[in-house]
Design a protein around this motif. Structure first.
Motif, PDB file in Angstrom:
ATOM      1  N   GLY A   1       0.789  -1.201   0.037  1.00  0.00           N
ATOM      2  CA  GLY A   1       0.095   0.198   0.161  1.00  0.00           C
ATOM      3  C   GLY A   1       0.907   1.407  -0.086  1.00  0.00           C
ATOM      4  N   SER A   2       1.973   1.194  -0.478  1.00  0.00           N
ATOM      5  CA  SER A   2       2.892   2.376  -0.521  1.00  0.00           C
ATOM      6  C   SER A   2       2.766   2.949  -1.851  1.00  0.00           C
ATOM      7  N   PRO A   3       2.711   4.472  -2.049  1.00  0.00           N
ATOM      8  CA  PRO A   3       2.664   4.941  -3.273  1.00  0.00           C
ATOM      9  C   PRO A   3       4.069   5.264  -3.835  1.00  0.00           C
TER      10      PRO A   3
ATOM     11  N   SER B   1      10.370   1.520  -1.698  1.00  0.00           N
ATOM     12  CA  SER B   1       9.620   1.656  -0.592  1.00  0.00           C
ATOM     13  C   SER B   1       9.901   0.614   0.449  1.00  0.00           C
ATOM     14  N   GLY B   2      10.150   1.343   1.773  1.00  0.00           N
ATOM     15  CA  GLY B   2      10.555   0.561   2.953  1.00  0.00           C
ATOM     16  C   GLY B   2       9.643  -0.572   3.270  1.00  0.00           C
ATOM     17  N   SER B   3       8.237  -0.188   3.317  1.00  0.00           N
ATOM     18  CA  SER B   3       7.419  -1.057   3.504  1.00  0.00           C
ATOM     19  C   SER B   3       7.195  -2.274   2.443  1.00  0.00           C
ATOM     20  N   GLY B   4       7.354  -1.792   1.285  1.00  0.00           N
ATOM     21  CA  GLY B   4       7.262  -2.671   0.181  1.00  0.00           C
ATOM     22  C   GLY B   4       8.662  -3.817   0.298  1.00  0.00           C
TER      23      GLY B   4
ATOM     24  N   VAL C   1       3.221   4.326   7.445  1.00  0.00           N
ATOM     25  CA  VAL C   1       2.368   5.479   8.072  1.00  0.00           C
ATOM     26  C   VAL C   1       2.152   6.624   7.727  1.00  0.00           C
ATOM     27  N   TYR C   2       1.108   6.965   7.345  1.00  0.00           N
ATOM     28  CA  TYR C   2       0.737   8.416   6.832  1.00  0.00           C
ATOM     29  C   TYR C   2      -0.128   9.292   7.398  1.00  0.00           C
ATOM     30  N   LYS C   3       0.397  10.263   8.034  1.00  0.00           N
ATOM     31  CA  LYS C   3      -0.538  11.124   9.092  1.00  0.00           C
ATOM     32  C   LYS C   3      -1.292  10.206  10.171  1.00  0.00           C
ATOM     33  N   ALA C   4      -0.467   9.572  10.822  1.00  0.00           N
ATOM     34  CA  ALA C   4      -0.926   8.730  11.885  1.00  0.00           C
ATOM     35  C   ALA C   4      -1.954   7.550  11.566  1.00  0.00           C
TER      36      ALA C   4
ATOM     37  N   ALA D   1       3.879  -2.539   8.894  1.00  0.00           N
ATOM     38  CA  ALA D   1       3.647  -1.174   8.684  1.00  0.00           C
ATOM     39  C   ALA D   1       5.134  -0.652   8.909  1.00  0.00           C
ATOM     40  N   THR D   2       5.587   0.447   8.095  1.00  0.00           N
ATOM     41  CA  THR D   2       6.729   1.028   8.394  1.00  0.00           C
ATOM     42  C   THR D   2       6.316   2.644   8.653  1.00  0.00           C
ATOM     43  N   GLY D   3       7.030   3.306   9.590  1.00  0.00           N
ATOM     44  CA  GLY D   3       6.750   4.412  10.079  1.00  0.00           C
ATOM     45  C   GLY D   3       8.062   5.232  10.172  1.00  0.00           C
ATOM     46  N   GLY D   4       7.905   6.653  10.339  1.00  0.00           N
ATOM     47  CA  GLY D   4       9.166   7.497  10.326  1.00  0.00           C
ATOM     48  C   GLY D   4       9.799   7.389  11.751  1.00  0.00           C
ATOM     49  N   SER D   5       9.055   7.124  12.861  1.00  0.00           N
ATOM     50  CA  SER D   5       9.333   6.903  14.246  1.00  0.00           C
ATOM     51  C   SER D   5       8.547   5.927  14.813  1.00  0.00           C
TER      52      SER D   5
ATOM     53  N   ILE E   1       3.058  -6.245  12.655  1.00  0.00           N
ATOM     54  CA  ILE E   1       4.809  -5.988  12.431  1.00  0.00           C
ATOM     55  C   ILE E   1       4.850  -4.576  12.223  1.00  0.00           C
ATOM     56  N   TYR E   2       5.674  -3.785  12.915  1.00  0.00           N
ATOM     57  CA  TYR E   2       6.026  -2.297  12.473  1.00  0.00           C
ATOM     58  C   TYR E   2       7.518  -2.013  12.733  1.00  0.00           C
ATOM     59  N   ALA E   3       8.032  -1.324  11.716  1.00  0.00           N
ATOM     60  CA  ALA E   3       9.440  -1.096  11.495  1.00  0.00           C
ATOM     61  C   ALA E   3       9.583   0.357  11.440  1.00  0.00           C
TER      62      ALA E   3
HETATM   63  C1  LIG Z   1       2.742  11.990   3.574  1.00  0.00           C
HETATM   64  C2  LIG Z   1       3.831  11.395   4.477  1.00  0.00           C
HETATM   65  C3  LIG Z   1       3.193  11.317   5.798  1.00  0.00           C
HETATM   66  C4  LIG Z   1       3.627  10.531   7.022  1.00  0.00           C
HETATM   67  N1  LIG Z   1       3.230  10.552   8.320  1.00  0.00           N
HETATM   68  C5  LIG Z   1       3.850  10.002   9.091  1.00  0.00           C
HETATM   69  C6  LIG Z   1       3.393   9.769  10.548  1.00  0.00           C
HETATM   70  O1  LIG Z   1       2.460  10.348  10.758  1.00  0.00           O
HETATM   71  N2  LIG Z   1       4.034   9.140  11.290  1.00  0.00           N
HETATM   72  C7  LIG Z   1       5.187   8.574  11.073  1.00  0.00           C
HETATM   73  O2  LIG Z   1       5.727   7.746  11.902  1.00  0.00           O
HETATM   74  N3  LIG Z   1       5.630   8.544   9.761  1.00  0.00           N
HETATM   75  C8  LIG Z   1       5.140   9.502   8.817  1.00  0.00           C
HETATM   76  N4  LIG Z   1       5.553   9.163   7.607  1.00  0.00           N
HETATM   77  C9  LIG Z   1       7.188   8.447   7.179  1.00  0.00           C
HETATM   78  C10 LIG Z   1       6.655   7.325   6.526  1.00  0.00           C
HETATM   79  O3  LIG Z   1       5.724   6.492   7.380  1.00  0.00           O
HETATM   80  C11 LIG Z   1       7.913   6.178   6.450  1.00  0.00           C
HETATM   81  O4  LIG Z   1       8.952   7.178   5.934  1.00  0.00           O
HETATM   82  C12 LIG Z   1       7.664   5.073   5.742  1.00  0.00           C
HETATM   83  O5  LIG Z   1       8.761   4.269   6.140  1.00  0.00           O
HETATM   84  C13 LIG Z   1       7.491   5.296   4.282  1.00  0.00           C
HETATM   85  O6  LIG Z   1       7.304   3.906   3.629  1.00  0.00           O
HETATM   86  P1  LIG Z   1       7.433   3.613   2.477  1.00  0.00           P
HETATM   87  O7  LIG Z   1       8.960   3.979   2.077  1.00  0.00           O
HETATM   88  O8  LIG Z   1       6.932   2.233   2.134  1.00  0.00           O
HETATM   89  O9  LIG Z   1       6.581   4.508   1.575  1.00  0.00           O
HETATM   90  C14 LIG Z   1       5.112  10.149   6.686  1.00  0.00           C
HETATM   91  C15 LIG Z   1       5.684   9.999   5.368  1.00  0.00           C
HETATM   92  C16 LIG Z   1       4.978  10.778   4.358  1.00  0.00           C
HETATM   93  C17 LIG Z   1       5.568  10.875   2.901  1.00  0.00           C
END
Ligand SMILES: Cc1cc2nc3c(=O)[nH]c(=O)nc-3n(C[C@H](O)[C@H](O)[C@H](O)COP(=O)(O)O)c2cc1C
Length: 201
Positions: free
Chosen positions: A8-10, A14-17, A76-79, A106-110, A137-139
């Motif tokens: 589901g990553s655009p 992609s890290g989640s990919g 994770v996008y916008k929580a 899922a992968t998130g920034g933090s 699983i979350y990384a």
């Molecule tokens: C539009 C946008 C919104 C994001 N919102 C969050 C967020 O709310 N919380 C978070 O932890 N990371 C957030 N991130 C960071 C992404 O979750 C993180 O970089 C993720 O690993 C990207 O995965 P992908 O490479 O598979 O797309 C956001 C990134 C983008 C581009």
């Protein structure tokens, strides 16, 4: 198709990919048939217009319908989970995940939104009647390193979580196959009514 990897990553890179593909490789090594849908590769107009007559959209929905298990991965996008993932899930019928085993990834920034899968995606999977949703699983990027030469390497905590998820999914599918094979063996070769008709003839 036994297992579908639903990405589901655009993002093209992609890290989640990558994490999803890694999980898929481990499941394939265990002998499962694995197919994939990357939502970003579906025709955008047909996706946004929910055009089920589009061939690629229909094929993707059929792949989900035929799957016994789905590994669904999202950034994770916008929580929450990504918008394109929701757009695809909205195309599925009301009980489109009935009887299926789900593994959310899922992968998130933090670590701030590590519960996003549980508070946001899990209820959606339940609404689609998923039979069993495995532990998520979350990384974060710090827990996943990529090199073109060696591919993905995971921090020990994530590698352990991934192995656990893979084992859980694999064991559940194997048990399911065993139960179906037993039911098949117990089923008479011909139906009782047919048998009675043959005897009276
Ligand atoms: C539009 C946008 C919104 C994001 N919102 C969050 C967020 O709310 N919380 C978070 O932890 N990371 C957030 N991130 C960071 C992404 O979750 C993180 O970089 C993720 O690993 C990207 O995965 P992908 O490479 O598979 O797309 C956001 C990134 C983008 C581009």
């Amino acid at each position: 198709m036994s297992i579908v990897l639903l990405g589901g990553s655009p993002a093209a890179v992609s890290g989640s990919g990558r994490l999803l593909q890694h999980i898929g490789d481990l499941l394939a090594q265990r002998g499962h048939r694995v197919g994939a849908i990357a939502v970003r590769d579906l025709p955008p107009r047909a996706l946004l217009h929910a055009d089920l007559s589009d061939r690629a959209i229909a094929d993707a929905c059929n792949l989900v319908a035929e799957a016994e298990a789905i590994v669904v991965a999202t950034p994770v996008y916008k929580a929450s989970y990504s918008g394109i993932l929701k757009t695809f899930l909205d195309l599925l019928p009301q009980h489109g995940l009935e009887g299926k085993l789900l593994l959310p990834v899922a992968t998130g920034g933090s670590q701030s939104h590590m519960l996003a899968l549980d508070y946001a995606l899990r209820p959606v999977l339940a609404a689609l009647s998923a039979k069993h949703v495995l532990t998520s699983i979350y990384a974060t990027p710090e827990q996943m390193a990529w090199s073109d030469e060696h591919g993905l390497s995971l921090a020990p905590t994530i590698a352990t979580r991934v192995n656990y998820g893979v084992c859980e999914m694999s064991a559940a599918l194997t048990a399911q196959h065993r139960r179906s094979a037993q039911t098949e063996r117990r089923r008479p070769a011909i139906a009782p009514r047919q048998m009675a008709q043959q005897q009276s003839a």
